[in-house]
Enzyme design. Sequence first.
Site, PDB file in Angstrom:
ATOM      1  N   ALA A  29      -7.103  59.999 -26.987  1.00  0.00           N
ATOM      2  CA  ALA A  29      -5.916  60.865 -27.021  1.00  0.00           C
ATOM      3  C   ALA A  29      -4.690  60.040 -27.413  1.00  0.00           C
ATOM      4  O   ALA A  29      -4.815  58.909 -27.875  1.00  0.00           O
ATOM      5  CB  ALA A  29      -5.719  61.522 -25.663  1.00  0.00           C
ATOM      6  N   ASN A  30      -3.504  60.580 -27.248  1.00  0.00           N
ATOM      7  CA  ASN A  30      -2.261  59.850 -27.539  1.00  0.00           C
ATOM      8  C   ASN A  30      -1.178  60.326 -26.586  1.00  0.00           C
ATOM      9  O   ASN A  30      -1.401  61.216 -25.771  1.00  0.00           O
ATOM     10  CB  ASN A  30      -1.869  60.032 -29.012  1.00  0.00           C
ATOM     11  CG  ASN A  30      -1.640  61.489 -29.358  1.00  0.00           C
ATOM     12  OD1 ASN A  30      -0.717  62.120 -28.849  1.00  0.00           O
ATOM     13  ND2 ASN A  30      -2.504  62.055 -30.205  1.00  0.00           N
ATOM     14  N   HIS A  31       0.003  59.737 -26.705  1.00  0.00           N
ATOM     15  CA  HIS A  31       1.069  59.972 -25.721  1.00  0.00           C
ATOM     16  C   HIS A  31       1.914  61.211 -25.974  1.00  0.00           C
ATOM     17  O   HIS A  31       2.920  61.407 -25.304  1.00  0.00           O
ATOM     18  CB  HIS A  31       2.015  58.765 -25.680  1.00  0.00           C
ATOM     19  CG  HIS A  31       1.426  57.567 -25.014  1.00  0.00           C
ATOM     20  ND1 HIS A  31       1.034  57.561 -23.707  1.00  0.00           N
ATOM     21  CD2 HIS A  31       1.145  56.335 -25.490  1.00  0.00           C
ATOM     22  CE1 HIS A  31       0.552  56.373 -23.387  1.00  0.00           C
ATOM     23  NE2 HIS A  31       0.597  55.611 -24.474  1.00  0.00           N
TER      24      HIS A  31
END
Length: 222
Positions: A29-31
Amino acid sequence: FPHKPLSGRHVLVTAGPTHEPIDPVRFIANHSSGKQGYAIAAACAQLGAQVTLVSGPTSLPCPDGVTRVDVTTAVEMLAACEAALPADCAICAAAVGDWRVADTASQKRKKEGGAPPKLTLVENPDILATLSQPGALRPSLVIGFAAETETLEAHAIAKKRRKGCDWMLANDVGTGTNVFGGDQNRVLFLDGDTIEPWSAMAKTDIARSLAARIAARFSSSP
Ligand code: C5P
């Protein structure tokens, strides 16, 4: 109705991260928090647009008057966007994972048994580039974001050309800027031929400014 200048328009917004599964319990995933995309969806709805918000996993409430379609992966996000067409305007604010795991495991991968597993990644579809492709269903206004950590302007110009979108908002997400997850943002706005630095402001104000631009664009060419 001057206060509802987007009434009768369908606006498609992507927002949030994607989760790309590794196995049933893990993902890449990412932020991205989804805040900027949700704020844009809300601002367009406030101007009277019918808004479809295709959202990756976030903890945000659906804005008033917005239809949200929840997705997990990039492949699902593209399918949901295509299913939502036709739209007058598409705004791709999602931080789509660039890669997905080629061989997702159907059972949890185990630590026992020697060497760590090697993940083979394959490229995900580019939703912004796909929506920007010429064709009967292309929204007449397609807007992208460029999150960069260096040489913002040059990268944004190149990215806008490569993706084929009409407008681009470029933001600096380098260390210390706190754009990911934060409430403030600072963007360069690129339309066909000009680059405008917008001053630092709340993501909700960027959303309102962008929605006003979109409304102006549609009122000048119906
Ligand atoms: O290539 P990059 O991810 O930097 O481009 C950012 C822009 O492209 C954003 O508008 C993002 O929503 C969009 N994008 C997309 N699908 C991808 C990758 C990026 O729609 N697979």
